[in-house]
Enzyme design. Structure first.
Site, PDB file in Angstrom:
ATOM      1  N   ASP A 355      52.673  37.446 -69.107  1.00 30.41           N
ATOM      2  CA  ASP A 355      51.439  37.506 -68.524  1.00 30.41           C
ATOM      3  C   ASP A 355      51.755  39.129 -67.753  1.00 30.41           C
ATOM      4  O   ASP A 355      52.633  39.775 -67.921  1.00 30.41           O
ATOM      5  CB  ASP A 355      51.783  36.818 -67.351  1.00 30.41           C
ATOM      6  CG  ASP A 355      53.048  36.921 -66.793  1.00 30.41           C
ATOM      7  OD1 ASP A 355      54.157  37.093 -66.839  1.00 30.41           O
ATOM      8  OD2 ASP A 355      52.868  36.263 -65.157  1.00 30.41           O
ATOM      9  N   HIS A 682      55.085  32.968 -76.698  1.00 30.31           N
ATOM     10  CA  HIS A 682      53.723  33.466 -75.262  1.00 30.31           C
ATOM     11  C   HIS A 682      53.893  35.075 -74.653  1.00 30.31           C
ATOM     12  O   HIS A 682      54.914  35.129 -74.387  1.00 30.31           O
ATOM     13  CB  HIS A 682      53.860  32.100 -75.229  1.00 30.31           C
ATOM     14  CG  HIS A 682      52.661  32.983 -73.189  1.00 30.31           C
ATOM     15  ND1 HIS A 682      51.571  32.036 -74.224  1.00 30.31           N
ATOM     16  CD2 HIS A 682      52.760  32.867 -72.066  1.00 30.31           C
ATOM     17  CE1 HIS A 682      50.798  32.508 -72.417  1.00 30.31           C
ATOM     18  NE2 HIS A 682      51.561  32.497 -71.915  1.00 30.31           N
ATOM     19  N   ASP A 730      57.565  27.451 -81.763  1.00 28.66           N
ATOM     20  CA  ASP A 730      57.607  29.041 -82.330  1.00 28.66           C
ATOM     21  C   ASP A 730      55.510  29.123 -82.196  1.00 28.66           C
ATOM     22  O   ASP A 730      55.382  28.820 -83.700  1.00 28.66           O
ATOM     23  CB  ASP A 730      58.279  29.557 -83.131  1.00 28.66           C
ATOM     24  CG  ASP A 730      58.149  30.859 -83.090  1.00 28.66           C
ATOM     25  OD1 ASP A 730      57.331  31.260 -81.941  1.00 28.66           O
ATOM     26  OD2 ASP A 730      58.304  31.608 -84.134  1.00 28.66           O
ATOM     27  N   GLU A 739      58.511  31.817 -74.582  1.00 32.86           N
ATOM     28  CA  GLU A 739      57.833  32.976 -73.756  1.00 32.86           C
ATOM     29  C   GLU A 739      59.314  34.189 -73.739  1.00 32.86           C
ATOM     30  O   GLU A 739      60.126  33.996 -74.230  1.00 32.86           O
ATOM     31  CB  GLU A 739      57.573  32.742 -72.130  1.00 32.86           C
ATOM     32  CG  GLU A 739      56.416  34.129 -71.663  1.00 32.86           C
ATOM     33  CD  GLU A 739      55.709  33.633 -70.437  1.00 32.86           C
ATOM     34  OE1 GLU A 739      55.585  32.115 -69.676  1.00 32.86           O
ATOM     35  OE2 GLU A 739      55.302  34.647 -69.525  1.00 32.86           O
TER      36      GLU A 739
HETATM   37  O1  9MR Z   1      61.411  31.230 -65.643  1.00 35.47           O
HETATM   38  C1  9MR Z   1      60.471  30.780 -64.567  1.00 35.47           C
HETATM   39  C2  9MR Z   1      61.305  29.582 -64.461  1.00 35.47           C
HETATM   40  O2  9MR Z   1      62.649  29.626 -64.121  1.00 35.47           O
HETATM   41  C3  9MR Z   1      60.115  28.708 -63.307  1.00 35.47           C
HETATM   42  O3  9MR Z   1      61.015  27.247 -63.739  1.00 35.47           O
HETATM   43  C4  9MR Z   1      58.802  28.671 -64.589  1.00 35.47           C
HETATM   44  C5  9MR Z   1      58.157  27.767 -62.922  1.00 35.47           C
HETATM   45  O4  9MR Z   1      57.556  28.764 -61.335  1.00 35.47           O
HETATM   46  O5  9MR Z   1      58.459  30.291 -64.046  1.00 35.47           O
HETATM   47  C6  9MR Z   1      59.447  30.855 -64.704  1.00 35.47           C
HETATM   48  O6  9MR Z   1      59.063  32.296 -64.622  1.00 35.47           O
HETATM   49  C7  9MR Z   1      58.170  32.108 -65.261  1.00 35.47           C
HETATM   50  C8  9MR Z   1      57.124  33.432 -64.006  1.00 35.47           C
HETATM   51  O7  9MR Z   1      56.598  32.247 -63.840  1.00 35.47           O
HETATM   52  C9  9MR Z   1      55.275  33.797 -64.606  1.00 35.47           C
HETATM   53  N1  9MR Z   1      55.562  35.094 -65.247  1.00 35.47           N
HETATM   54  C10 9MR Z   1      56.688  34.258 -67.091  1.00 35.47           C
HETATM   55  C11 9MR Z   1      57.630  33.798 -66.377  1.00 35.47           C
HETATM   56  C12 9MR Z   1      58.288  33.122 -67.505  1.00 35.47           C
HETATM   57  O8  9MR Z   1      57.499  31.943 -68.460  1.00 35.47           O
END
Ligand code: 9MR
Length: 759
Positions: A355, A682, A730, A739
């Site tokens: 993102d 992702h 994947d 991601e």
């Molecule tokens: O890595 C994060 C994970 O530990 C959390 O459970 C999740 C939900 O809050 O979010 C993950 O982090 C994401 C972040 O919120 C937004 N950017 C991408 C991150 C990786 O998926």
């Protein structure tokens, strides 16, 4: 929008023949599935008039597209010169989807001239235009039939089937027919292609290091194995060790130990039970490369400057979020409504992941782990200080006489400092939790194409302590190169510490997850401990030592099964207190606690038939499990640095085997490393799976890996009921299993550098 009506023209017999052939071969491919799974009684067509026999109603087209009937198909003349794929489209609205029900989305399409791509989606027809299923096949001039099955994650009566055609410089013509969205079909069973049953590290084993593999087999008795060199000659042989059923995969497995073989070479294979493993090297070169690539990952994540194609061939792109339209820019960002009435320049930093958000909490642990990679090299017996010296990472700052790793991390540190609430404002000295888009955007989307409003979210204690910790750590590490920056960082760290003490319980709203991740954390004892530890290690001041020694976290057992991560940061403090020289009273006990943690990870690794130091409770693999595995290896590596005992070094080294292919899926989770590696992570800009003009993630990008909670719809439709290691796919749509992020790659850089140092 409605199409003009066109008179019905019969389809030419030629076209019909070709299409029958295409359909036949598809049927042949999936023949067994088609004949053994009976059609369910309640399969219901959702699309109206998908055959275009006499009209194109009720299909719509965007105003720049001329569409109509042609030989019993819908054909659309698409203009050149549009920027985004959704800038030109045809589609049908007001479709109904039922949550949990599976749909077969099929259509015939052709495109001329050749090689244009259509983005076919099933999504929400109104804002925020969620996409629940999408594919982007490259079209042929002669036409093909396409068929996909997906499971709806929602109940809606406002679904849309859309064919997005924009983004081409040249005009082109798209035709489609037999568009169908059939509800009530059986979900398609997903069978990952796991290749040979002998599972190895597909990259390299160290010549003097441990060499282990796993064999998946029904056999219960030991089996012979052979190690072959690139020429096919047997260079070592032995017997497997039956290990029973592995809980993390549900497979019956044996393990293989060929550590006695120490000769360098390329293209080895391991043969057992009639299966030949994927090839691997015995050598160290791959780890030098991997440590470098894992750190090079950050330059292409940078926000606020153009990525130079000469430094990253194939990855050049315009600067993101510098205020050039359609970006609204990060140079003058307001708060969310009601949060503050000032604006900040928070340009720069790294995009968090796939993102375009930037988050202080996750930025903090990422900076820590990269700086600790650098700091370890200066204190550890096998530390290689030259590894990330000036000129090693091919970044714009290369050549400035500062180690490249420090230059790269500085890009993020400067951003983190900008997130601090300015003097004179309420909560001055605290740090805003995050800055990101007002709404979620779709994929693909280059950072420079993001049109969303950017907003600062409220300051939190966790973000403030992340800033205090890493700014303090930076103060001691940048001092030889830039004393003024070091002093500024320390001032910011002290200010943040004071602000956190004054506001010790200001938490992120766990529901603040629109347009960016929430990163909620209501347990901040560990962040206080971490910030105090870094401030102490840098200043030696008594008050920070007092906080460290008085914190219950200081003596707590913090080395649990799922390691440490952005929310659980006590280990960052403990590892630094154990390794960075200081006069902390009771430091021996701190060091012992790390070794005790490592002993536990070693026991886990030894008991695990896949040889990893990770066995979470109930076999529940966490979000970003690959980096948790690696962070457990960091504890092992640190125990080696502290004691010199080879068993800890070998444990850390062996952990790499799992990440690089010795696993149930036979996949390397690092892009470009190993014969089969994750490549469709992702990401909005490494979105090659959706747009062949875009690249895959750069070599050295770590995928988050198996996640038992499978939060995204794609994973939910493919992986329902998955066991541990199998909860991964994947696919670019699987944001919960696949991601890339700045914190995960930091763990990779940290361990890869350690392993490379053992060569
Ligand atoms: O890595 C994060 C994970 O530990 C959390 O459970 C999740 C939900 O809050 O979010 C993950 O982090 C994401 C972040 O919120 C937004 N950017 C991408 C991150 C990786 O998926």
């Amino acid at each position: 929008m409605t199409l003009e009506r066109h008179p019905h023209l019969p389809r030419s017999p030629d076209v019909k023949r070709r299409r029958t052939a295409a359909l036949l071969s598809l049927t042949a491919l999936i023949g067994t599935a088609l004949t053994t799974v009976p059609a369910q009684a309640d399969e219901v067509e959702q699309v109206r008039n998908g055959t275009f026999d006499s009209t194109t109603e009720p299909w719509w087209a965007s105003s720049n597209v001329t569409a109509g009937l042609s030989a019993g198909r819908l054909c659309a003349d698409v203009p050149g010169g549009t920027a985004n794929r959704w800038d030109a489209a045809v589609g049908q609205n007001d479709l109904t989807l039922v949550k949990g029900e599976s749909y077969r989305f099929s259509f015939y399409a052709d495109g001329a001239p050749a090689d244009h791509t259509v983005r076919a989606i099933v999504g929400l027809s109104v804002a925020p235009y969620d996409t629940w299923f999408e594919v982007s096949p490259q079209l042929s001039v002669s036409g093909n039939s396409y068929s996909y099955t997906f499971t709806s994650p929602v109940d809606t009566t406002q679904a849309q089937v859309g064919f997005q055609l924009g983004g081409s410089a040249e005009p082109w013509r798209f035709c489609m027919d037999d568009v169908s969205l059939l509800g009530g079909v059986a979900p398609e069973p997903y069978e990952p292609d796991t290749g040979p049953r002998v599972r190895v590290n597909q990259v390299a084993y160290l010549p003097a290091g441990p060499k282990n593999a796993t064999l998946v087999t029904d056999a219960t008795q030991r089996l012979p194995w052979q190690l072959k060199n690139a020429g096919g000659a047997v260079v070592a042989r032995g017997w497997t060790v039956p290990r029973g059923t592995d809980a993390s995969s549900g497979q019956n497995v044996h393990s293989v130990d060929f550590g006695a073989y120490r000769v360098r070479g390329e293209g080895f294979t391991l043969v057992a039970d009639g299966q030949t493993s994927r090839p691997f090297d015995i050598g160290t070169a791959a780890y030098d490369r991997l440590a470098t690539d894992a750190a090079k990952f950050y330059y292409t994540q940078r926000s606020g400057l153009a990525i130079r194609d000469d430094l990253r061939p194939g990855y050049g792109r315009p600067a993101g979020h510098v205020g050039v339209a359609p970006n609204q820019g990060d140079t003058d960002v307001p708060c969310q409504p009601g949060v503050c009435d000032y604006r900040l320049d928070v340009s720069g930093g790294w995009y968090d992941a796939g993102d375009h958000g930037k988050y202080v909490v996750n930025g903090g642990i990422s900076v820590w782990e990269l700086l600790s990679t650098y700091e370890r090299a200066r204190h550890a017996r096998t530390g290689e200080v030259e590894r990330f010296r000036d000129g090693t990472l091919a970044i714009p700052e290369s050549g400035n006489k500062v180690p490249d790793l420090l230059d790269e991390v500085r890009w993020e540190l400067d951003f983190l400092l900008k997130m601090q609430v300015p003097d004179g404002q309420p909560l001055a000295g605290m740090a805003h939790h995050k800055i990101h888009d007002e709404n979620w955007t779709g994929l693909p989307l280059l950072p420079s194409d993001d049109p969303q409003k950017r907003e600062l979210h409220p300051p939190t204690t966790a973000a403030t302590l992340n800033l205090a910790a890493v700014a303090a750590q930076a103060a001691r590490l940048y001092k030889p190169y830039d004393p003024r920056f070091a002093a500024r960082a320390l001032t910011a760290a002290r200010k943040a510490w004071a602000a956190a003490e004054a506001h010790p319980a200001v938490y992120a709203d766990e529901n603040d997850g629109i347009g960016g991740g929430a990163y909620p954390d209501r347990a901040v004892d560990d962040e206080f401990y971490w910030a105090a530890a870094e401030l102490y290690l840098t200043t030696g001041e008594r008050r920070f030592a007092d906080h460290v020694l008085g914190s219950p976290v200081h003596t707590a057992d913090i080395f649990g099964p799922t390691g440490f991560d952005w929310a659980r940061t006590a280990a960052a403090a403990r590892l630094d207190l154990a390794t960075v020289p200081s006069g902390l009273p009771g430091r021996d006990k701190v060091r012992r606690s790390v070794v005790q943690g490592a002993d536990r990870y070693l026991a886990t690794l030894k008991a695990h038939p896949y040889g990893l130091p990770y066995a979470p409770a109930d076999n529940k693999y966490d979000w970003g499990s690959t980096h948790q595995v690696l962070n457990n290896a960091v504890v092992l590596a640190t125990a080696y640095d502290l004691t010199g005992a080879a068993k800890y070094r070998d444990g850390a080294v062996q952990t790499m085997d799992y990440v690089l292919g010795r696993n149930a899926l036979n996949i390397s989770y690092v892009t470009g490393y190993g014969e089969v590696s994750a490549q469709n992570q992702h990401s909005r800009w490494y979105a090659r799976q959706l747009d062949p003009k875009l690249p895959n993630p750069p070599a050295g990008s770590l995928s988050g890996g198996p996640n038992s909670s499978i939060q995204d719809p794609l994973a939910q439709s493919k992986l329902q009921g998955c066991v541990g290691q199998f909860c991964y796919i994947d696919d670019i749509q699987s944001w919960s299993t696949n991601e890339i992020t700045i914190n995960w790659n930091a763990a990779l850089a940290r361990v890869a550098a350690f392993v490379a140092d053992q060569g």
